[in-house]
Design a protein around this motif. Structure first.
Motif, PDB file in Angstrom:
ATOM      1  N   VAL A  91       0.823  -1.205   0.000  1.00  0.00           N
ATOM      2  CA  VAL A  91       0.000   0.000   0.000  1.00  0.00           C
ATOM      3  C   VAL A  91       0.863   1.263   0.000  1.00  0.00           C
ATOM      4  O   VAL A  91       2.036   1.227   0.371  1.00  0.00           O
ATOM      5  N   ASN A  92       0.253   2.361  -0.449  1.00  0.00           N
ATOM      6  CA  ASN A  92       0.812   3.690  -0.238  1.00  0.00           C
ATOM      7  C   ASN A  92       0.316   4.189   1.112  1.00  0.00           C
ATOM      8  O   ASN A  92      -0.882   4.126   1.397  1.00  0.00           O
ATOM      9  N   ILE A  93       1.216   4.680   1.931  1.00  0.00           N
ATOM     10  CA  ILE A  93       0.839   5.213   3.241  1.00  0.00           C
ATOM     11  C   ILE A  93       0.978   6.731   3.208  1.00  0.00           C
ATOM     12  O   ILE A  93       2.062   7.259   2.909  1.00  0.00           O
ATOM     13  N   ILE A  94      -0.111   7.427   3.464  1.00  0.00           N
ATOM     14  CA  ILE A  94      -0.083   8.881   3.574  1.00  0.00           C
ATOM     15  C   ILE A  94      -0.201   9.249   5.047  1.00  0.00           C
ATOM     16  O   ILE A  94      -1.219   8.976   5.688  1.00  0.00           O
ATOM     17  N   LEU A  95       0.867   9.828   5.585  1.00  0.00           N
ATOM     18  CA  LEU A  95       0.861  10.319   6.958  1.00  0.00           C
ATOM     19  C   LEU A  95       0.363  11.754   6.910  1.00  0.00           C
ATOM     20  O   LEU A  95       1.040  12.640   6.360  1.00  0.00           O
ATOM     21  N   THR A  96      -0.806  12.001   7.440  1.00  0.00           N
ATOM     22  CA  THR A  96      -1.446  13.300   7.275  1.00  0.00           C
ATOM     23  C   THR A  96      -2.172  13.701   8.545  1.00  0.00           C
ATOM     24  O   THR A  96      -2.033  13.058   9.586  1.00  0.00           O
ATOM     25  N   ASP A  97      -2.923  14.773   8.486  1.00  0.00           N
ATOM     26  CA  ASP A  97      -3.634  15.266   9.664  1.00  0.00           C
ATOM     27  C   ASP A  97      -5.139  15.309   9.405  1.00  0.00           C
ATOM     28  O   ASP A  97      -5.608  14.922   8.331  1.00  0.00           O
ATOM     29  N   GLU A  98      -5.866  15.804  10.390  1.00  0.00           N
ATOM     30  CA  GLU A  98      -7.328  15.796  10.325  1.00  0.00           C
ATOM     31  C   GLU A  98      -7.892  16.771   9.295  1.00  0.00           C
ATOM     32  O   GLU A  98      -9.090  16.742   8.982  1.00  0.00           O
ATOM     33  N   ASN A  99      -7.031  17.627   8.712  1.00  0.00           N
ATOM     34  CA  ASN A  99      -7.498  18.608   7.728  1.00  0.00           C
ATOM     35  C   ASN A  99      -7.552  18.052   6.308  1.00  0.00           C
ATOM     36  O   ASN A  99      -7.966  18.768   5.386  1.00  0.00           O
ATOM     37  N   TYR A 100      -7.134  16.812   6.118  1.00  0.00           N
ATOM     38  CA  TYR A 100      -7.126  16.237   4.764  1.00  0.00           C
ATOM     39  C   TYR A 100      -8.492  16.354   4.074  1.00  0.00           C
ATOM     40  O   TYR A 100      -8.567  16.803   2.925  1.00  0.00           O
ATOM     41  N   PRO A 101      -9.612  15.977   4.729  1.00  0.00           N
ATOM     42  CA  PRO A 101     -10.912  16.065   4.049  1.00  0.00           C
ATOM     43  C   PRO A 101     -11.355  17.499   3.763  1.00  0.00           C
ATOM     44  O   PRO A 101     -12.235  17.706   2.923  1.00  0.00           O
ATOM     45  N   GLU A 102     -10.760  18.487   4.458  1.00  0.00           N
ATOM     46  CA  GLU A 102     -11.123  19.886   4.231  1.00  0.00           C
ATOM     47  C   GLU A 102     -10.582  20.400   2.901  1.00  0.00           C
ATOM     48  O   GLU A 102     -11.108  21.370   2.349  1.00  0.00           O
ATOM     49  N   ILE A 103      -9.551  19.761   2.400  1.00  0.00           N
ATOM     50  CA  ILE A 103      -8.893  20.237   1.186  1.00  0.00           C
ATOM     51  C   ILE A 103      -9.063  19.261   0.022  1.00  0.00           C
ATOM     52  O   ILE A 103      -9.295  19.671  -1.115  1.00  0.00           O
ATOM     53  N   SER A 163     -10.584   6.278 -11.397  1.00  0.00           N
ATOM     54  CA  SER A 163     -10.876   7.130 -12.538  1.00  0.00           C
ATOM     55  C   SER A 163      -9.646   7.257 -13.408  1.00  0.00           C
ATOM     56  O   SER A 163      -8.541   6.864 -13.034  1.00  0.00           O
ATOM     57  N   PHE A 164      -9.850   7.850 -14.592  1.00  0.00           N
ATOM     58  CA  PHE A 164      -8.749   8.071 -15.525  1.00  0.00           C
ATOM     59  C   PHE A 164      -7.669   8.950 -14.899  1.00  0.00           C
ATOM     60  O   PHE A 164      -6.475   8.676 -15.006  1.00  0.00           O
ATOM     61  N   VAL A 165      -8.096   9.999 -14.205  1.00  0.00           N
ATOM     62  CA  VAL A 165      -7.144  10.936 -13.603  1.00  0.00           C
ATOM     63  C   VAL A 165      -6.387  10.284 -12.465  1.00  0.00           C
ATOM     64  O   VAL A 165      -5.165  10.420 -12.345  1.00  0.00           O
ATOM     65  N   SER A 166      -7.098   9.561 -11.589  1.00  0.00           N
ATOM     66  CA  SER A 166      -6.433   8.917 -10.455  1.00  0.00           C
ATOM     67  C   SER A 166      -5.468   7.837 -10.921  1.00  0.00           C
ATOM     68  O   SER A 166      -4.419   7.621 -10.310  1.00  0.00           O
ATOM     69  N   ASP A 167      -5.796   7.142 -12.017  1.00  0.00           N
ATOM     70  CA  ASP A 167      -4.895   6.123 -12.555  1.00  0.00           C
ATOM     71  C   ASP A 167      -3.581   6.742 -13.033  1.00  0.00           C
ATOM     72  O   ASP A 167      -2.507   6.152 -12.895  1.00  0.00           O
ATOM     73  N   LEU A 168      -3.674   7.937 -13.618  1.00  0.00           N
ATOM     74  CA  LEU A 168      -2.470   8.610 -14.100  1.00  0.00           C
ATOM     75  C   LEU A 168      -1.561   9.043 -12.957  1.00  0.00           C
ATOM     76  O   LEU A 168      -0.343   9.089 -13.100  1.00  0.00           O
ATOM     77  N   SER A 169      -2.155   9.393 -11.814  1.00  0.00           N
ATOM     78  CA  SER A 169      -1.388   9.953 -10.704  1.00  0.00           C
ATOM     79  C   SER A 169      -1.010   8.923  -9.641  1.00  0.00           C
ATOM     80  O   SER A 169      -0.434   9.270  -8.625  1.00  0.00           O
ATOM     81  N   SER A 170      -1.355   7.653  -9.842  1.00  0.00           N
ATOM     82  CA  SER A 170      -1.065   6.645  -8.829  1.00  0.00           C
ATOM     83  C   SER A 170      -0.114   5.587  -9.384  1.00  0.00           C
ATOM     84  O   SER A 170       0.127   5.505 -10.579  1.00  0.00           O
ATOM     85  N   ASN A 171       0.427   4.757  -8.457  1.00  0.00           N
ATOM     86  CA  ASN A 171       1.311   3.667  -8.877  1.00  0.00           C
ATOM     87  C   ASN A 171       0.595   2.324  -8.868  1.00  0.00           C
ATOM     88  O   ASN A 171       1.228   1.273  -8.927  1.00  0.00           O
ATOM     89  N   GLY A 172      -0.724   2.356  -8.784  1.00  0.00           N
ATOM     90  CA  GLY A 172      -1.519   1.134  -8.817  1.00  0.00           C
ATOM     91  C   GLY A 172      -1.760   0.501  -7.466  1.00  0.00           C
ATOM     92  O   GLY A 172      -2.454  -0.504  -7.364  1.00  0.00           O
ATOM     93  N   LEU A 173      -1.174   1.074  -6.389  1.00  0.00           N
ATOM     94  CA  LEU A 173      -1.343   0.523  -5.052  1.00  0.00           C
ATOM     95  C   LEU A 173      -2.500   1.203  -4.319  1.00  0.00           C
ATOM     96  O   LEU A 173      -2.846   2.354  -4.598  1.00  0.00           O
ATOM     97  N   GLU A 174      -3.082   0.472  -3.374  1.00  0.00           N
ATOM     98  CA  GLU A 174      -4.104   1.060  -2.509  1.00  0.00           C
ATOM     99  C   GLU A 174      -3.442   2.107  -1.604  1.00  0.00           C
ATOM    100  O   GLU A 174      -2.260   2.022  -1.278  1.00  0.00           O
ATOM    101  N   THR A 175      -4.235   3.091  -1.187  1.00  0.00           N
ATOM    102  CA  THR A 175      -3.733   4.148  -0.310  1.00  0.00           C
ATOM    103  C   THR A 175      -4.438   4.097   1.033  1.00  0.00           C
ATOM    104  O   THR A 175      -5.666   3.983   1.097  1.00  0.00           O
ATOM    105  N   VAL A 176      -3.645   4.158   2.109  1.00  0.00           N
ATOM    106  CA  VAL A 176      -4.195   4.217   3.468  1.00  0.00           C
ATOM    107  C   VAL A 176      -3.719   5.506   4.127  1.00  0.00           C
ATOM    108  O   VAL A 176      -2.674   6.064   3.758  1.00  0.00           O
TER     109      VAL A 176
END
Length: 319
Positions: A91-103, A163-176
């Motif tokens: 998986v891709n791991i995104i270490l982020t904060d509680e503001n992620y859904p705001e943006i 989606s087409f856009v997300s496929d272009l910007s990802s490496n094919g792995l799930e993101t957590v």
């Protein structure tokens, strides 16, 4: 005006192509709108000079709540079902904060994105597709899983919007997603790889950017700035222009098909001193109803004149 079967087929194909193009264009346009947040992105230029986690926290706390800042660090890892390591996935791991859904655009379908409270230090948010892979269900709020050898508690499940856009910007792995502030390998001096800034009253302006830069001791120059809001507007304008041009071409093609037969008849009449409907049908390979319809329209508009009978090539009088 009667259109031949061949012309009707071309007209039908052009219409289908135009409809498919419009559908795909609108779909991609909406995906771009969803993928690009209305924010300014900052990406670290190097590993030696950077903004630390404590610096960004202090700057946000002193910003008088005029902006929202979302911190992101990324790494790869392995996610496993708690009860068995046989069910696992990279998986891709995104270490982020509680503001992620705001943006960013994220659709939570179960539970919630984690908050800033310490009690959620072991929280993890995973996609519905990863949930189905590891647990065969998305009703897993409160369940535990293993991420890089550490036990995590699932606080939310989001919709994996492929989606087409997300496929272009990802490496094919799930993101957590996990809370950046409570990881064992994260501390106040940790380098911030990237962060996003958005004005609380809409898109952020130069005044807010200058204030943030002052709060960060003029360290924004260490990061590459990408105005995603401006990029989104530019892409939307480009899409609109492309849709207009392609639509115009298709409309011209449609009209060319519709008026092709009458154009052939007019050119034939111009190049012959006299002709008949029978000869038009024979020489232009058009059906008699098509010829009659188009000739009657030319006569009604004064473009052609019926002079009477004349000797046709076959020796009989024709009109």
């Amino acid at each position: 005006m009667i259109i031949t079967k061949y012309s009707k087929l071309k007209l039908f194909l052009y219409t289908i192509i135009f409809a498919l193009f419009m559908f795909m264009s609108i779909s991609v346009r909406q995906q771009v709108i969803s993928a690009l947040p209305e924010a300014v992105e900052y990406v670290s230029k190097n590993n030696t000079d950077y903004i630390t986690l404590s610096e960004i926290k202090q700057a946000v706390n002193n910003s008088d709540d005029i902006m929202t800042v979302n911190v992101q660090n990324r790494k790869n890892g392995t996610a496993e079902a708690y009860h068995t390591s046989l069910l696992s996935d990279n998986v891709n791991i995104i270490l982020t904060d509680e503001n992620y859904p705001e943006i960013h655009n994220i659709n939570m379908i179960k539970g919630n994105f984690f908050s800033a409270v310490i009690s959620e230090s072991d929280a993890i948010v995973i996609s519905d597709s990863l949930a189905n892979l590891l647990f065969k269900s998305i009703d897993i709020i409160g369940c535990q899983m293993i991420l890089n050898g550490e036990t995590k508690t699932i606080s939310g499940v989001y919709e994996n919007n492929e989606s087409f856009v997300s496929d272009l910007s990802s490496n094919g792995l799930e993101t957590v997603f996990v809370p950046v502030y409570y990881q064992t390998d994260i501390n106040d001096s940790t380098r911030i790889e990237s962060f996003y800034v958005k004005g609380n009253n809409g898109s952020i302006g130069n005044k807010e950017i200058q204030e943030l830069d002052a709060l960060l001791n003029n360290k924004l120059e260490l990061y590459k700035q990408n105005d995603l809001n401006s990029s989104k507007k530019l892409l939307m304008q480009l899409f609109n222009i492309i849709i207009f041009v392609i639509g115009l071409i298709v409309v011209v093609k449609l009209f060319s098909v519709i008026f092709k037969n009458i154009k052939k008849i007019v050119n034939y009449i111009i190049n012959h001193e006299a002709t008949s409907k029978v000869e038009l049908s024979k020489d232009l390979n058009l059906s008699m109803p098509t010829v009659l319809s188009n000739v009657n329209e030319l006569l009604a508009n004064g473009i052609a004149v019926e002079t009477g009978e004349y000797e046709s090539t076959g020796g009989r009088k024709a009109k």
